[in-house]
Structures are given as C-alpha cells and as structure tokens.
Design an enzyme around this catalytic site. Sequence first.
Site, PDB file in Angstrom:
ATOM      1  N   GLY A  46      49.714  19.255  62.754  1.00  0.00           N
ATOM      2  CA  GLY A  46      48.955  18.908  61.549  1.00  0.00           C
ATOM      3  C   GLY A  46      49.364  19.831  60.429  1.00  0.00           C
ATOM      4  O   GLY A  46      49.956  20.886  60.656  1.00  0.00           O
ATOM      5  N   GLN A  51      48.092  24.288  52.459  1.00  0.00           N
ATOM      6  CA  GLN A  51      48.988  25.230  53.138  1.00  0.00           C
ATOM      7  C   GLN A  51      50.366  25.314  52.486  1.00  0.00           C
ATOM      8  O   GLN A  51      51.093  26.276  52.718  1.00  0.00           O
ATOM      9  CB  GLN A  51      49.152  24.840  54.613  1.00  0.00           C
ATOM     10  CG  GLN A  51      47.878  24.998  55.437  1.00  0.00           C
ATOM     11  CD  GLN A  51      48.066  24.539  56.853  1.00  0.00           C
ATOM     12  OE1 GLN A  51      47.904  23.352  57.157  1.00  0.00           O
ATOM     13  NE2 GLN A  51      48.412  25.429  57.741  1.00  0.00           N
ATOM     14  N   CYS A  91      47.267  28.308  64.010  1.00  0.00           N
ATOM     15  CA  CYS A  91      47.406  27.820  62.634  1.00  0.00           C
ATOM     16  C   CYS A  91      48.762  28.240  62.083  1.00  0.00           C
ATOM     17  O   CYS A  91      49.168  29.393  62.241  1.00  0.00           O
ATOM     18  CB  CYS A  91      46.289  28.395  61.761  1.00  0.00           C
ATOM     19  SG  CYS A  91      46.329  27.817  60.059  1.00  0.00           S
ATOM     20  N   LEU A  92      49.442  27.311  61.432  1.00  0.00           N
ATOM     21  CA  LEU A  92      50.753  27.628  60.854  1.00  0.00           C
ATOM     22  C   LEU A  92      50.629  28.658  59.737  1.00  0.00           C
ATOM     23  O   LEU A  92      51.606  29.294  59.370  1.00  0.00           O
ATOM     24  CB  LEU A  92      51.408  26.344  60.327  1.00  0.00           C
ATOM     25  CG  LEU A  92      51.685  25.267  61.372  1.00  0.00           C
ATOM     26  CD1 LEU A  92      52.279  24.032  60.721  1.00  0.00           C
ATOM     27  CD2 LEU A  92      52.572  25.776  62.501  1.00  0.00           C
ATOM     28  N   HIS A 133      40.161  20.784  61.586  1.00  0.00           N
ATOM     29  CA  HIS A 133      40.942  21.964  61.203  1.00  0.00           C
ATOM     30  C   HIS A 133      41.618  21.750  59.853  1.00  0.00           C
ATOM     31  O   HIS A 133      41.603  22.629  58.983  1.00  0.00           O
ATOM     32  CB  HIS A 133      41.990  22.245  62.293  1.00  0.00           C
ATOM     33  CG  HIS A 133      42.883  23.410  62.024  1.00  0.00           C
ATOM     34  ND1 HIS A 133      42.804  24.583  62.724  1.00  0.00           N
ATOM     35  CD2 HIS A 133      43.908  23.568  61.140  1.00  0.00           C
ATOM     36  CE1 HIS A 133      43.728  25.433  62.255  1.00  0.00           C
ATOM     37  NE2 HIS A 133      44.407  24.841  61.303  1.00  0.00           N
ATOM     38  N   GLU A 134      42.189  20.535  59.660  1.00  0.00           N
ATOM     39  CA  GLU A 134      42.925  20.267  58.413  1.00  0.00           C
ATOM     40  C   GLU A 134      41.979  20.084  57.224  1.00  0.00           C
ATOM     41  O   GLU A 134      42.266  20.545  56.122  1.00  0.00           O
ATOM     42  CB  GLU A 134      43.807  19.026  58.574  1.00  0.00           C
ATOM     43  CG  GLU A 134      44.829  19.085  59.706  1.00  0.00           C
ATOM     44  CD  GLU A 134      45.686  20.338  59.698  1.00  0.00           C
ATOM     45  OE1 GLU A 134      46.222  20.685  60.761  1.00  0.00           O
ATOM     46  OE2 GLU A 134      45.818  20.995  58.639  1.00  0.00           O
ATOM     47  N   HIS A 137      41.062  23.315  55.874  1.00  0.00           N
ATOM     48  CA  HIS A 137      42.088  23.864  54.971  1.00  0.00           C
ATOM     49  C   HIS A 137      41.884  23.371  53.538  1.00  0.00           C
ATOM     50  O   HIS A 137      42.013  24.136  52.584  1.00  0.00           O
ATOM     51  CB  HIS A 137      43.493  23.453  55.431  1.00  0.00           C
ATOM     52  CG  HIS A 137      44.119  24.363  56.459  1.00  0.00           C
ATOM     53  ND1 HIS A 137      44.335  25.703  56.251  1.00  0.00           N
ATOM     54  CD2 HIS A 137      44.595  24.099  57.699  1.00  0.00           C
ATOM     55  CE1 HIS A 137      44.895  26.239  57.327  1.00  0.00           C
ATOM     56  NE2 HIS A 137      45.060  25.280  58.220  1.00  0.00           N
TER      57      HIS A 137
HETATM   58  O1  K2U Z   1      46.949  23.282  60.207  1.00  0.00           O
HETATM   59  C1  K2U Z   1      47.784  23.892  60.893  1.00  0.00           C
HETATM   60  O2  K2U Z   1      48.028  25.091  60.714  1.00  0.00           O
HETATM   61  C2  K2U Z   1      48.452  23.172  62.043  1.00  0.00           C
HETATM   62  C3  K2U Z   1      47.589  23.410  63.249  1.00  0.00           C
HETATM   63  C4  K2U Z   1      46.833  22.172  63.580  1.00  0.00           C
HETATM   64  C5  K2U Z   1      45.913  22.374  64.755  1.00  0.00           C
HETATM   65  C6  K2U Z   1      45.245  23.568  64.983  1.00  0.00           C
HETATM   66  C7  K2U Z   1      44.395  23.684  66.085  1.00  0.00           C
HETATM   67  C8  K2U Z   1      44.218  22.627  66.948  1.00  0.00           C
HETATM   68  C9  K2U Z   1      44.893  21.447  66.707  1.00  0.00           C
HETATM   69  C10 K2U Z   1      45.729  21.321  65.608  1.00  0.00           C
HETATM   70  C11 K2U Z   1      48.428  23.969  64.400  1.00  0.00           C
HETATM   71  O3  K2U Z   1      49.102  25.120  64.047  1.00  0.00           O
HETATM   72  S1  K2U Z   1      49.601  22.921  64.995  1.00  0.00           S
HETATM   73  C12 K2U Z   1      50.108  23.900  66.380  1.00  0.00           C
HETATM   74  C13 K2U Z   1      49.462  23.355  67.587  1.00  0.00           C
HETATM   75  C14 K2U Z   1      50.260  22.612  68.417  1.00  0.00           C
HETATM   76  C15 K2U Z   1      49.689  22.013  69.517  1.00  0.00           C
HETATM   77  C16 K2U Z   1      48.332  22.147  69.790  1.00  0.00           C
HETATM   78  C17 K2U Z   1      47.545  22.904  68.962  1.00  0.00           C
HETATM   79  C18 K2U Z   1      48.100  23.532  67.844  1.00  0.00           C
HETATM   80 ZN    ZN Z   2      45.870  25.640  60.088  1.00  0.00          ZN
END
Ligand code: K2U
Ligand code: ZN
Length: 168
Positions: A46, A51, A91-92, A133-134, A137
């Site tokens: 996501g 971001q 989180c990225l 989560h998004e 943000h």
């Molecule tokens: O928004 C972001 O930073 C991307 C997030 C999205 C996310 C966070 C927590 C749970 C689900 C989605 C992640 O960094 S994407 C990395 C990731 C990959 C697989 C599973 C969970 C998180």
């Molecule tokens: Zn995030």
Amino acid sequence: MSKLTVLHFPDPRLRKKARPVAGVDAGIRQLSKDMLETMYAENGIGLAATQVNVQQRVIVMDLSAERDAPMTLVNPEILEQSGTEEMEEGCLSVPGFSDLVQRAEKITCRYLNLDGELIEEEADGLRAVCIQHEIDHLDGKLFIDYLSPIKKRRLRKKIEKQNKIRAL
Ligand code: K2U
Ligand code: ZN
C-alpha cells in the site's frame, strides 16, 4: 511513469492532512501510476499520497501474491467498522520497524475508482488493515502513534541515532 521519493519519519510533511480530490482527471491517473511504481519498487502493499509529499486523498494498494492486482482509492472513507484485531504492521515511511497495532476487524469503505465511479465495499483481514493504515497517512497519522509513549520514545531515539550515523 516515475518512481517517487518516499518521505521518512520524522519528516514533518508526513503530518500534513491531505485534501479531498475535486475530480478524477488525467493528473490523478498519472499520480496513481507513479505511486504504484513507487510502491512496487519499495516492496509495499500500500502507499498513500502523503508519503510521496502529495497532499491529495489518494491511496494505492496491491495485496495479490502475483503483484498484478493494483487498486486506486480516491477520497477513501470508512463508513462503518466492527470488531477489533491486532496485526504486526510496518511502514515504508518508518523503515526497519514494526509492531503490533490494534484496528477494526471489518470495515465498509467508500471511494472513487479511477473511472470516477463511487464504490462501496466491505473489507476484512489484511485488506481492512491496509486501508485503515493508508487512510491514517492521509490524516497525517502513522502506525507508531498507536504505540506506548515508552516504545515511541525508544523508536525515535533509534531513528535519530541511525540518521546521525548516516550523516557522518
Ligand atoms: O503505507 C505503507 O507504508 C505501506 C504499508 C502498508 C501496510 C502496513 C501494515 C499492514 C498492511 C499494509 C507497508 O509498509 S507495506 C509492507 C508490508 C508488506 C506485507 C505485509 C504488511 C506490510
Ligand atoms: Zn505506512
């Protein structure tokens, strides 16, 4: 298409509240393409426009194993939510850290797709967590805001130490 730069905590621009999109136009479609390219390159599932320092209410997602099911949600909002569940989140914008976060187990989400159509759908599991989560943000909120003050202080010190080492 172009890969965009992902802002990292504690960048204050991550705290800005995004504005609603007036209409799904060519600019929003290009932003979606660039955000998806960035998300895939960063191995995310996501990404929110905040971001990449764009204060518009746009999020992209792809939860498929084959990484071939991109979704774009414009002006996403949560209409209903029920239950609670806990999941390890990363989180990225906070690379190298993860922790358990409690969120709603099931949600009803309404958004515009890239054709400008109003969509309303239910989500649970990882999809529900990712959407919450998004949307956080877009409201300037990070998953670390749900952590205890002690954990948040410890995380901030680790990141400040990492940044000092990088600056050497
Ligand atoms: O928004 C972001 O930073 C991307 C997030 C999205 C996310 C966070 C927590 C749970 C689900 C989605 C992640 O960094 S994407 C990395 C990731 C990959 C697989 C599973 C969970 C998180
Ligand atoms: Zn995030």
